[in-house]
Scaffold this active site. Structure first.
Site, PDB file in Angstrom:
ATOM      1  N   VAL A  26      -4.493  -1.367  -1.194  1.00 20.92           N
ATOM      2  CA  VAL A  26      -5.204  -0.363  -1.916  1.00 20.92           C
ATOM      3  C   VAL A  26      -5.581  -0.837  -3.319  1.00 20.92           C
ATOM      4  O   VAL A  26      -6.589  -0.771  -3.946  1.00 20.92           O
ATOM      5  CB  VAL A  26      -4.400   0.808  -2.118  1.00 20.92           C
ATOM      6  CG1 VAL A  26      -2.856   0.809  -2.691  1.00 20.92           C
ATOM      7  CG2 VAL A  26      -5.064   1.923  -2.667  1.00 20.92           C
ATOM      8  N   LYS A  47      -4.001 -12.692   3.028  1.00 22.14           N
ATOM      9  CA  LYS A  47      -3.559 -13.679   3.962  1.00 22.14           C
ATOM     10  C   LYS A  47      -3.861 -12.847   5.332  1.00 22.14           C
ATOM     11  O   LYS A  47      -4.396 -11.692   5.182  1.00 22.14           O
ATOM     12  CB  LYS A  47      -2.401 -13.535   4.028  1.00 22.14           C
ATOM     13  CG  LYS A  47      -1.517 -14.398   2.780  1.00 22.14           C
ATOM     14  CD  LYS A  47      -0.109 -14.661   2.452  1.00 22.14           C
ATOM     15  CE  LYS A  47       0.587 -13.651   2.194  1.00 22.14           C
ATOM     16  NZ  LYS A  47       1.972 -13.929   1.968  1.00 22.14           N
ATOM     17  N   GLY A  58       3.740   8.699   4.306  1.00 21.64           N
ATOM     18  CA  GLY A  58       3.744  10.125   3.370  1.00 21.64           C
ATOM     19  C   GLY A  58       2.454  10.427   2.843  1.00 21.64           C
ATOM     20  O   GLY A  58       1.910  11.602   3.033  1.00 21.64           O
ATOM     21  N   GLY A  59       2.181   9.938   1.828  1.00 16.53           N
ATOM     22  CA  GLY A  59       0.658  10.024   1.374  1.00 16.53           C
ATOM     23  C   GLY A  59       0.649   9.675  -0.443  1.00 16.53           C
ATOM     24  O   GLY A  59       1.291   8.664  -0.450  1.00 16.53           O
ATOM     25  N   GLU A 125       7.875  15.466  -0.936  1.00 20.62           N
ATOM     26  CA  GLU A 125       8.961  14.272  -0.627  1.00 20.62           C
ATOM     27  C   GLU A 125      10.004  14.404  -1.596  1.00 20.62           C
ATOM     28  O   GLU A 125      10.092  15.155  -2.847  1.00 20.62           O
ATOM     29  CB  GLU A 125       8.088  13.247  -0.557  1.00 20.62           C
ATOM     30  CG  GLU A 125       7.053  12.849   0.420  1.00 20.62           C
ATOM     31  CD  GLU A 125       6.505  11.589   0.689  1.00 20.62           C
ATOM     32  OE1 GLU A 125       6.139  11.047   1.692  1.00 20.62           O
ATOM     33  OE2 GLU A 125       6.102  11.004  -0.526  1.00 20.62           O
ATOM     34  N   ASP A 216       4.516 -13.153  -3.355  1.00 19.09           N
ATOM     35  CA  ASP A 216       3.662 -14.219  -3.640  1.00 19.09           C
ATOM     36  C   ASP A 216       3.478 -13.941  -5.141  1.00 19.09           C
ATOM     37  O   ASP A 216       3.357 -14.995  -5.963  1.00 19.09           O
ATOM     38  CB  ASP A 216       2.478 -14.045  -2.814  1.00 19.09           C
ATOM     39  CG  ASP A 216       2.799 -14.328  -1.257  1.00 19.09           C
ATOM     40  OD1 ASP A 216       3.858 -14.031  -0.997  1.00 19.09           O
ATOM     41  OD2 ASP A 216       1.799 -14.383  -0.668  1.00 19.09           O
ATOM     42  N   HIS A 237      14.379   2.271   1.249  1.00 14.01           N
ATOM     43  CA  HIS A 237      14.031   3.735   1.785  1.00 14.01           C
ATOM     44  C   HIS A 237      14.886   4.173   2.486  1.00 14.01           C
ATOM     45  O   HIS A 237      15.687   3.314   3.489  1.00 14.01           O
ATOM     46  CB  HIS A 237      12.761   3.591   2.459  1.00 14.01           C
ATOM     47  CG  HIS A 237      12.154   4.792   2.638  1.00 14.01           C
ATOM     48  ND1 HIS A 237      12.541   5.636   3.555  1.00 14.01           N
ATOM     49  CD2 HIS A 237      10.914   5.267   2.246  1.00 14.01           C
ATOM     50  CE1 HIS A 237      11.771   6.678   3.858  1.00 14.01           C
ATOM     51  NE2 HIS A 237      10.645   6.519   3.097  1.00 14.01           N
ATOM     52  N   ARG A 285      15.017   8.924  -4.039  1.00  9.61           N
ATOM     53  CA  ARG A 285      15.570   7.991  -2.894  1.00  9.61           C
ATOM     54  C   ARG A 285      16.622   7.226  -3.156  1.00  9.61           C
ATOM     55  O   ARG A 285      17.155   7.007  -2.208  1.00  9.61           O
ATOM     56  CB  ARG A 285      14.108   7.170  -2.815  1.00  9.61           C
ATOM     57  CG  ARG A 285      13.722   6.553  -1.697  1.00  9.61           C
ATOM     58  CD  ARG A 285      12.328   5.968  -1.516  1.00  9.61           C
ATOM     59  NE  ARG A 285      11.457   6.728  -1.170  1.00  9.61           N
ATOM     60  CZ  ARG A 285      10.157   6.545  -1.093  1.00  9.61           C
ATOM     61  NH1 ARG A 285       9.595   5.492  -1.443  1.00  9.61           N
ATOM     62  NH2 ARG A 285       9.414   7.442  -0.559  1.00  9.61           N
ATOM     63  N   HIS A 344      12.191  -1.694   1.013  1.00 10.45           N
ATOM     64  CA  HIS A 344      10.942  -0.877   0.878  1.00 10.45           C
ATOM     65  C   HIS A 344       9.913  -1.211  -0.003  1.00 10.45           C
ATOM     66  O   HIS A 344       8.711  -1.473   0.134  1.00 10.45           O
ATOM     67  CB  HIS A 344      11.287   0.566   1.125  1.00 10.45           C
ATOM     68  CG  HIS A 344      10.052   1.419   1.005  1.00 10.45           C
ATOM     69  ND1 HIS A 344       9.088   1.438   2.343  1.00 10.45           N
ATOM     70  CD2 HIS A 344       9.538   2.421   0.521  1.00 10.45           C
ATOM     71  CE1 HIS A 344       8.414   2.469   2.286  1.00 10.45           C
ATOM     72  NE2 HIS A 344       8.367   2.925   1.069  1.00 10.45           N
ATOM     73  N   ARG A 379      11.331   4.375  -8.031  1.00  7.94           N
ATOM     74  CA  ARG A 379      10.097   5.150  -8.007  1.00  7.94           C
ATOM     75  C   ARG A 379       9.897   6.194  -7.272  1.00  7.94           C
ATOM     76  O   ARG A 379      10.751   6.321  -6.147  1.00  7.94           O
ATOM     77  CB  ARG A 379       9.001   4.005  -6.968  1.00  7.94           C
ATOM     78  CG  ARG A 379       7.741   4.649  -6.898  1.00  7.94           C
ATOM     79  CD  ARG A 379       6.776   3.619  -5.948  1.00  7.94           C
ATOM     80  NE  ARG A 379       7.141   3.349  -4.758  1.00  7.94           N
ATOM     81  CZ  ARG A 379       7.091   3.765  -3.492  1.00  7.94           C
ATOM     82  NH1 ARG A 379       6.338   5.014  -3.618  1.00  7.94           N
ATOM     83  NH2 ARG A 379       7.482   3.400  -2.348  1.00  7.94           N
ATOM     84  N   SER A 384       3.172   5.118  -5.238  1.00 10.91           N
ATOM     85  CA  SER A 384       2.648   3.847  -5.260  1.00 10.91           C
ATOM     86  C   SER A 384       1.197   3.773  -4.820  1.00 10.91           C
ATOM     87  O   SER A 384       0.484   2.902  -5.448  1.00 10.91           O
ATOM     88  CB  SER A 384       3.468   3.094  -4.154  1.00 10.91           C
ATOM     89  OG  SER A 384       3.445   3.797  -2.810  1.00 10.91           O
TER      90      SER A 384
HETATM   91  C1  SIN Z   1       7.427   7.620   2.976  1.00  5.87           C
HETATM   92  O1  SIN Z   1       6.358   8.151   3.590  1.00  5.87           O
HETATM   93  O2  SIN Z   1       8.515   8.314   2.909  1.00  5.87           O
HETATM   94  C2  SIN Z   1       7.148   6.310   1.945  1.00  5.87           C
HETATM   95  C3  SIN Z   1       6.313   6.818   0.821  1.00  5.87           C
HETATM   96  C4  SIN Z   1       6.729   5.896  -0.097  1.00  5.87           C
HETATM   97  O3  SIN Z   1       7.076   4.848  -0.002  1.00  5.87           O
HETATM   98  O4  SIN Z   1       6.042   6.368  -1.360  1.00  5.87           O
END
Ligand code: SIN
Length: 525
Positions: A26, A47, A58-59, A125, A216, A237, A285, A344, A379, A384
């Site tokens: 992204v 790569k 998740g989104g 979340e 990298d 995660h 998290r 994660h 985070r 992200s």
């Molecule tokens: C998830 O869908 O639980 C991960 C989303 C994220 O890492 O922000």
């Protein structure tokens, strides 16, 4: 058609571009598109294999106008999750531009799930006080973001199977990149380079990250003498699918399942987060991952379980998770899902401002590889993709402007570069043992000793380069984690279990004369 111009050469191939983007997720494609739209000749290097963006489930966390949400609320949740290390100005700047960036992505063809009344469906979340996560294909948000950006970038010069091996610079400014592809080594002369290489999950034996997440960009920055920060904050995660001792990339079980009512239980059916945090299973998290780790140590069990049997239409709403579980013989609508915390996301990275600019003229970083101050010590879920879109776009604009001001440059790479490199399995074993969810001084010391046993090797070719990048990145993680003698965010020290208010500051890691050094901010002794 190639946007970058070839310029011939002796012994290795040579080309020119205004902006080289390293990475095709992204942040990389958002950067490449915005640089291209400002008239820059852009070369995008990737790569082989999928990006982390593709696997995001998740989104995207975004404040949608005319809802009960606000930029202030999203900023407050991000700062609360970040354990005192976020930069509030950076968070505000990125969150405030989120809706416009997602709207631009929709203009580029992305389609998000709607609520049946013509508005985006929003889920929740961990750590979010509002439903503000837009998603696509149920739990296939990243695949849709990647599809839209790949399509929008179809007219760009995007090269797969290209490994960027060295940021070439002179007098404190970028002059290009040393690259390895099927034709061997080559150089792209360019005044602007954007690192968008993603994360470092393959420091560990098992991770939710794709194969290419080998640190990298952090290594390229360190080797170029550029500062990195907050690398001790590797986010685990809470719910990676548990499959015995399986290693490598493992399926993620999205946090959005907990947002829709799934609960974490141990093998006796007892709730894992009871009494741990007021938000329970939807705590940030780091809190949930630590609670699972504590429960596993107490019970001696190999995994806990995510019970999603109460989630309405789980197979339709979460098709990606359902497919991964069914492939392991588990039906989430009937059986609890075995899960463990898994490496994660890197909350830290190459130090940048909110336009992606690093301390080196012409070098930018965006997405997971960068440390903008958005994530601090932990985070917030789904921030992200948001950061990648917003800062990626800004970095592309800045890099294009820098290239226009700089004019042509000529890179002189070191073609005989050798870097210390530990065999990957040894490195992953040592990182998994000593720098996982909970660390201590003895383990971090043992890890550092193991890493210092690495010997110099040529870095040509993907595997050799990645092993050297993992080794450099692991040294930086180990140094930062050793120096942080407290517990904060994703960094839990069993020998220093409390947060130390005097250490609510980020330190800076650099490579000097082949040694990793950690610079403490003023006030920390
Ligand atoms: C998830 O869908 O639980 C991960 C989303 C994220 O890492 O922000």
């Amino acid at each position: 058609m190639s946007n970058a111009a070839g310029c011939g050469g002796a012994g290795f191939w040579q080309q020119r571009a205004d902006v080289v983007v390293v990475g095709t997720g992204v942040a990389g494609l958002a950067a490449a598109l915005s640089a291209h739209r400002r008239g820059a000749r852009v070369a995008v290097l990737g790569k082989a294999g999928d990006t982390a963006t593709f696997y995001a489930q998740g989104g995207i966390a975004v404040v949608v106008p005319r809802t009960d949400d606000s930029v202030e609320a999203h900023v407050a949740d991000t700062l609360a999750a970040g354990g005192g290390l976020c930069d509030p100005a950076a968070v505000t700047s990125i969150v405030a531009d989120g809706y416009a960036a997602v709207a631009d992505l929709v203009s580029d063809g992305a389609r998000f799930d709607d609520d049946g009344r013509g508005r985006w469906a929003l889920t929740r979340e961990g750590g979010h006080s509002r439903r503000r996560i837009v998603h696509a294909g149920g739990d296939a948000t990243g695949a849709e973001v990647q599809r839209a950006l790949d399509r929008a970038s179809a007219m760009l010069d995007v090269r797969r199977n290209h490994v960027a091996q060295q940021v070439v610079h002179r007098d404190g400014a970028v002059t290009g990149v040393l690259v390895h592809n099927g034709d061997g080594p080559g150089v792209i002369h360019a005044p602007s380079v954007i690192l968008a290489t993603g994360g470092l999950g393959h420091l560990y034996p098992a991770t939710t990250n794709p194969d290419g997440s080998t640190g990298d960009g952090v290594a390229l920055a360190l080797w170029a003498g550029v500062a990195v920060s907050d690398l001790e904050f590797v986010q685990f995660h809470p719910t990676m699918l548990f499959d015995g001792s399986a290693s490598g990339r493992r399926p993620l079980i999205t946090e959005a399942l907990r947002g829709e009512g799934a609960v974490l239980v141990d093998s006796r059916g007892a709730r894992v987060t009871d009494g741990v945090h007021p938000m329970g299973d939807l705590a940030p998290r780091d809190v949930v991952a630590a609670a699972i780790d504590t429960r596993l140590r107490a019970t001696g069990d190999p995994c806990v379980y995510l019970d999603a049997r109460g989630v309405t239409d789980v197979a339709t709403r979460f098709p990606t998770v359902t497919a991964a579980c069914l492939a392991m013989g588990i039906d989430p609508s009937r059986q609890p899902i075995p899960v463990v915390p898994g490496a994660h996301y890197s909350c830290g990275g190459v130090v940048t401002d909110v336009t992606g600019a690093t301390e080196m003229a012409g070098l930018y970083a965006a997405g997971e590889v960068a440390r903008t101050g958005m994530h601090g010590a932990n985070r917030l879920a789904s921030n992200s993709l948001l950061e990648g879109l917003v800062v990626g776009g800004r970095a592309g604009r800045s890099a294009a402007a820098h290239a226009a001001e700089s004019g042509a440059v000529r890179a002189q790479p070191d073609l005989d570069e050798r870097r210390i490199s530990l065999p990957r399995r040894d490195l992953q074993e040592a990182m998994g043992r000593h720098a996982s969810v909970v660390r201590d001084s003895d383990g971090l010391h043992a890890l550092t000793e193991a890493l210092h046993a690495a010997s110099p090797a040529p870095t040509r070719g993907r595997a050799a380069f990645e092993d050297a990048a993992l080794t450099a990145t692991a040294l930086a993680v180990a140094a930062a984690a050793s120096e942080r003698t407290e517990s904060r965010g994703c960094h839990h020290r069993s020998d220093h279990p409390e947060a130390d208010p005097a250490r609510a500051l980020s330190s800076t890691v650099r490579l000097r004369g082949g040694r990793v050094t950690v610079d403490q901010p003023e006030g920390v002794c």
